[in-house]
Design a protein around this motif. Structure first.
Motif, PDB file in Angstrom:
ATOM      1  N   PHE A  10       7.701   0.249  14.268  1.00 34.85           N
ATOM      2  CA  PHE A  10       7.143   1.352  13.669  1.00 34.85           C
ATOM      3  C   PHE A  10       8.111   2.176  13.123  1.00 34.85           C
ATOM      4  CE2 PHE A  10       4.435   5.358  13.616  1.00 34.85           C
ATOM      5  CZ  PHE A  10       3.345   5.147  12.788  1.00 34.85           C
ATOM      6  N   GLY A  22      -0.081  11.803   6.046  1.00 29.80           N
ATOM      7  CA  GLY A  22      -1.357  10.814   6.052  1.00 29.80           C
ATOM      8  C   GLY A  22      -2.602  11.778   5.839  1.00 29.80           C
ATOM      9  N   SER A  27      -6.271   7.361  10.269  1.00 29.08           N
ATOM     10  CA  SER A  27      -5.515   6.408   9.557  1.00 29.08           C
ATOM     11  C   SER A  27      -4.139   6.226  10.633  1.00 29.08           C
ATOM     12  CB  SER A  27      -5.064   6.878   8.398  1.00 29.08           C
ATOM     13  OG  SER A  27      -4.214   7.985   8.478  1.00 29.08           O
ATOM     14  N   THR A  28      -3.658   7.079  11.522  1.00 34.40           N
ATOM     15  CA  THR A  28      -2.418   7.036  12.223  1.00 34.40           C
ATOM     16  C   THR A  28      -2.692   7.266  13.665  1.00 34.40           C
ATOM     17  OG1 THR A  28      -2.060   9.020  11.789  1.00 34.40           O
ATOM     18  CG2 THR A  28      -1.029   7.702  10.257  1.00 34.40           C
ATOM     19  N   HIS A  31      -1.773   4.279  16.233  1.00 37.68           N
ATOM     20  CA  HIS A  31      -0.578   3.926  16.074  1.00 37.68           C
ATOM     21  C   HIS A  31       0.446   4.748  16.819  1.00 37.68           C
ATOM     22  CE1 HIS A  31      -2.111   1.705  12.609  1.00 37.68           C
ATOM     23  NE2 HIS A  31      -1.067   0.722  13.065  1.00 37.68           N
ATOM     24  N   THR A  32       0.403   6.139  16.514  1.00 40.69           N
ATOM     25  CA  THR A  32       1.154   7.110  17.276  1.00 40.69           C
ATOM     26  C   THR A  32       0.744   7.260  18.856  1.00 40.69           C
ATOM     27  OG1 THR A  32      -0.322   8.873  16.649  1.00 40.69           O
ATOM     28  CG2 THR A  32       1.526   8.432  15.323  1.00 40.69           C
ATOM     29  N   HIS A  37       5.229   8.119  18.556  1.00 39.57           N
ATOM     30  CA  HIS A  37       5.867   9.012  17.619  1.00 39.57           C
ATOM     31  C   HIS A  37       4.948  10.255  17.657  1.00 39.57           C
ATOM     32  CE1 HIS A  37       7.590   5.267  16.323  1.00 39.57           C
ATOM     33  NE2 HIS A  37       8.178   5.999  15.558  1.00 39.57           N
ATOM     34  N   GLN A  39       3.052  13.473  16.151  1.00 41.26           N
ATOM     35  CA  GLN A  39       2.058  13.552  14.989  1.00 41.26           C
ATOM     36  C   GLN A  39       1.524  15.048  14.986  1.00 41.26           C
ATOM     37  OE1 GLN A  39      -0.728  10.503  14.276  1.00 41.26           O
ATOM     38  NE2 GLN A  39      -2.371  11.970  13.668  1.00 41.26           N
ATOM     39  N   CYS A  56      -2.161  14.764   8.175  1.00 33.19           N
ATOM     40  CA  CYS A  56      -1.499  14.736   9.511  1.00 33.19           C
ATOM     41  C   CYS A  56       0.097  14.347   8.718  1.00 33.19           C
ATOM     42  CB  CYS A  56      -1.818  13.424  10.187  1.00 33.19           C
ATOM     43  SG  CYS A  56      -1.791  11.843   9.500  1.00 33.19           S
ATOM     44  N   VAL A  58       3.630  12.573  10.590  1.00 35.83           N
ATOM     45  CA  VAL A  58       4.009  11.950  11.535  1.00 35.83           C
ATOM     46  C   VAL A  58       5.591  11.913  11.561  1.00 35.83           C
ATOM     47  CG1 VAL A  58       4.131   9.461  12.565  1.00 35.83           C
ATOM     48  CG2 VAL A  58       2.007  10.442  11.660  1.00 35.83           C
TER      49      VAL A  58
END
Length: 81
Positions: A10, A22, A27-28, A31-32, A37, A39, A56, A58
């Motif tokens: 990532f 985003g 959508s994220t 992952h975060t 990461h 956000q 958002c 990130v």
């Protein structure tokens, strides 16, 4: 080990970027949450149906300061709190 590999992958996808924007959190957020990461959500008002809208941002690992600076500038440029 898989989480660490995901974090590295990532992070490498950022390339030369300090952050990316985003739409909303869906959508994220997965992952975060997995990679750590940072956000932040920036309110964008609402639509004609009364639904809240947001963007958002990130940021890179351990670069929360840059992300917060960018989020503050974005928030100041809009009129939503």
């Amino acid at each position: 080990r898989q989480r660490f590999n995901l974090m590295r992958q990532f992070e490498s996808e950022f390339g030369d970027l300090d952050l990316f924007v985003g739409s909303g959190i869906g959508s994220t957020i997965v992952h975060t949450n997995m990679t750590g990461h940072p956000q932040i959500i920036i309110p964008q008002g609402g639509d004609d149906k009364g639904n809240s809208l947001a963007k958002c941002m990130v940021g890179r690992l351990f670069k929360e300061g840059r992300l917060l600076q960018a989020a503050r500038l974005a928030q100041e440029a809009t009129f939503f709190e």
